[in-house]
Design a protein around this motif. Structure first.
Motif, PDB file in Angstrom:
ATOM      1  N   TYR A  72       0.997  -1.127   0.205  1.00  0.00           N
ATOM      2  CA  TYR A  72      -0.113   0.053   0.008  1.00  0.00           C
ATOM      3  C   TYR A  72       1.042   1.531  -0.031  1.00  0.00           C
ATOM      4  N   ALA A  78      -6.348  10.838   3.536  1.00  0.00           N
ATOM      5  CA  ALA A  78      -6.905  10.020   3.893  1.00  0.00           C
ATOM      6  C   ALA A  78      -8.602  10.187   3.787  1.00  0.00           C
ATOM      7  N   LEU A  79      -9.489   8.990   3.684  1.00  0.00           N
ATOM      8  CA  LEU A  79     -10.766   9.124   3.533  1.00  0.00           C
ATOM      9  C   LEU A  79     -11.506   9.405   4.769  1.00  0.00           C
ATOM     10  N   ALA A 124     -12.206  13.907   1.362  1.00  0.00           N
ATOM     11  CA  ALA A 124     -10.967  13.515   1.416  1.00  0.00           C
ATOM     12  C   ALA A 124     -10.296  14.696   2.530  1.00  0.00           C
ATOM     13  N   TRP A 158      -3.989   3.477   0.388  1.00  0.00           N
ATOM     14  CA  TRP A 158      -4.017   3.622  -1.124  1.00  0.00           C
ATOM     15  C   TRP A 158      -3.398   2.725  -1.951  1.00  0.00           C
ATOM     16  N   ARG A 193      -6.496   4.940  -6.157  1.00  0.00           N
ATOM     17  CA  ARG A 193      -7.429   4.209  -5.463  1.00  0.00           C
ATOM     18  C   ARG A 193      -7.445   3.953  -4.091  1.00  0.00           C
ATOM     19  N   HIS A 194      -8.634   4.344  -3.540  1.00  0.00           N
ATOM     20  CA  HIS A 194      -8.504   3.922  -1.945  1.00  0.00           C
ATOM     21  C   HIS A 194      -8.796   2.437  -1.649  1.00  0.00           C
ATOM     22  N   THR A 249     -12.143   6.548  -5.548  1.00  0.00           N
ATOM     23  CA  THR A 249     -10.810   6.736  -6.295  1.00  0.00           C
ATOM     24  C   THR A 249     -10.777   8.518  -5.997  1.00  0.00           C
ATOM     25  N   LEU A 250      -9.664   8.943  -5.785  1.00  0.00           N
ATOM     26  CA  LEU A 250      -9.497  10.142  -5.488  1.00  0.00           C
ATOM     27  C   LEU A 250      -9.787  11.137  -6.650  1.00  0.00           C
ATOM     28  N   ILE A 304     -13.202  11.802  -2.617  1.00  0.00           N
ATOM     29  CA  ILE A 304     -13.078  10.239  -3.001  1.00  0.00           C
ATOM     30  C   ILE A 304     -14.334   9.885  -3.552  1.00  0.00           C
TER      31      ILE A 304
END
Length: 293
Positions: free
Chosen positions: A57, A70-71, A86, A101, A117-118, A123-124, A139
């Motif tokens: 990751y 971060a989400l 985000a 990610w 991709r989280h 996805t950002l 996101i």
């Protein structure tokens, strides 16, 4: 994943807007800003690679404030933005999904663009295709590749030789107060706010989870004034030879602190170095002014 070597500094540029992923100075939000937007280091991120259950990751922590991209699973994106919010946050648990990610090239490995991709969901995404004033980042709860709003260009930021000069405090009127504390009735309201600073020397075990760590209250945002306070307390008064790193969360990597602090009043964990010592000379500073693509 080959674009995100562990420890390098990068910028993420939106394919559509040409602006960059930026850590906002509230210490929480992220947005799209032009390159060099003040402070320039807020548009630079350092790569932190981890492996969990055999899977690699990528984590990104900001070069300005040290906090992780971060989400925020419990919060919807701001108005006019799609998906979830985000944010910047600390890395407090090795099983913390919010900061994880898995980047992927848009065409299976040959393209110039990357999808962020989280691991948990989505996805950002840059926002504002039709509302050019909208500089929000969110996101999107979708893993597809078709929308160019999810496409990012990765730009590597080279290191510089030694730390940059610290910014001079911006408050113009000291009102006869001591520069060490930078607090008086004539200051801006921001300078009257305080946060708790906990600190360790670099030759001590790095464990901010322990009790009874030395700490003090600090007023305002000036990193120059913070260096003075830290140098007096933790570095035997060697103020000008003091260097600092911030750790965002118990598992966060250290980030050299050379930018004025974010506005949040959350406590900060500071590791104190002495200039000239081997561990201080090993610190890496990105060159935010270097000419790139």
């Amino acid at each position: 994943m080959d674009l995100f070597a562990d420890g390098i500094h990068v910028r993420l540029r939106s394919r559509v807007h040409g602006t960059y992923l930026h850590a906002d100075d509230d210490g929480i939000g992220v947005s799209l800003r032009p390159r060099g937007y003040d402070p320039p280091l807020a548009g630079v991120w350092r790569v932190h690679r981890v492996q969990r259950h055999g899977i690699d990751y990528v984590l990104l922590h900001g070069a300005a404030y040290g906090r992780y991209l971060a989400l925020s699973p419990g919060e919807p994106a701001p108005r006019w933005c799609r998906g979830r919010r985000a944010v910047q946050r600390g890395y407090d648990d090795p099983e913390q999904d919010a900061v994880m990610w898995r980047p992927a090239r848009t065409d299976g490995g040959r393209g110039d663009y990357v999808l962020m991709r989280h691991v948990y969901n989505g996805t950002l995404r840059a926002n504002g295709r039709f509302r050019i004033w909208n500089n929000g980042v969110s996101i999107d709860e979708y893993f597809g590749t078709r929308s160019t709003m999810r496409h990012w260009v990765v730009e590597v930021v080279p290191p510089r030789q030694g730390p940059p000069p610290l910014p001079v405090p911006s408050t113009p009127n000291l009102g006869g107060c001591s520069i060490l504390f930078w607090r008086c009735n004539k200051e801006e309201p921001e300078a009257s706010r305080r946060r708790r600073i906990r600190y360790l020397r670099s030759d001590q075990p790095l464990n901010f989870g322990q009790a009874n760590l030395p700490a003090f209250c600090f007023y305002g945002r000036s990193v120059l004034n913070l260096r003075t306070q830290v140098g007096i307390r933790a570095n035997e008064g060697e103020v000008f030879g003091t260097r600092m790193c911030v750790q965002a969360g118990l598992y966060g990597r250290l980030t050299p602190l050379v930018t004025d602090l974010h506005h949040s009043e959350e406590p900060m964990n500071i590791v104190v170095y002495t200039a000239g010592a081997p561990d201080a000379e090993a610190l890496v500073y990105p060159d935010a002014d270097a000419q790139g693509p």
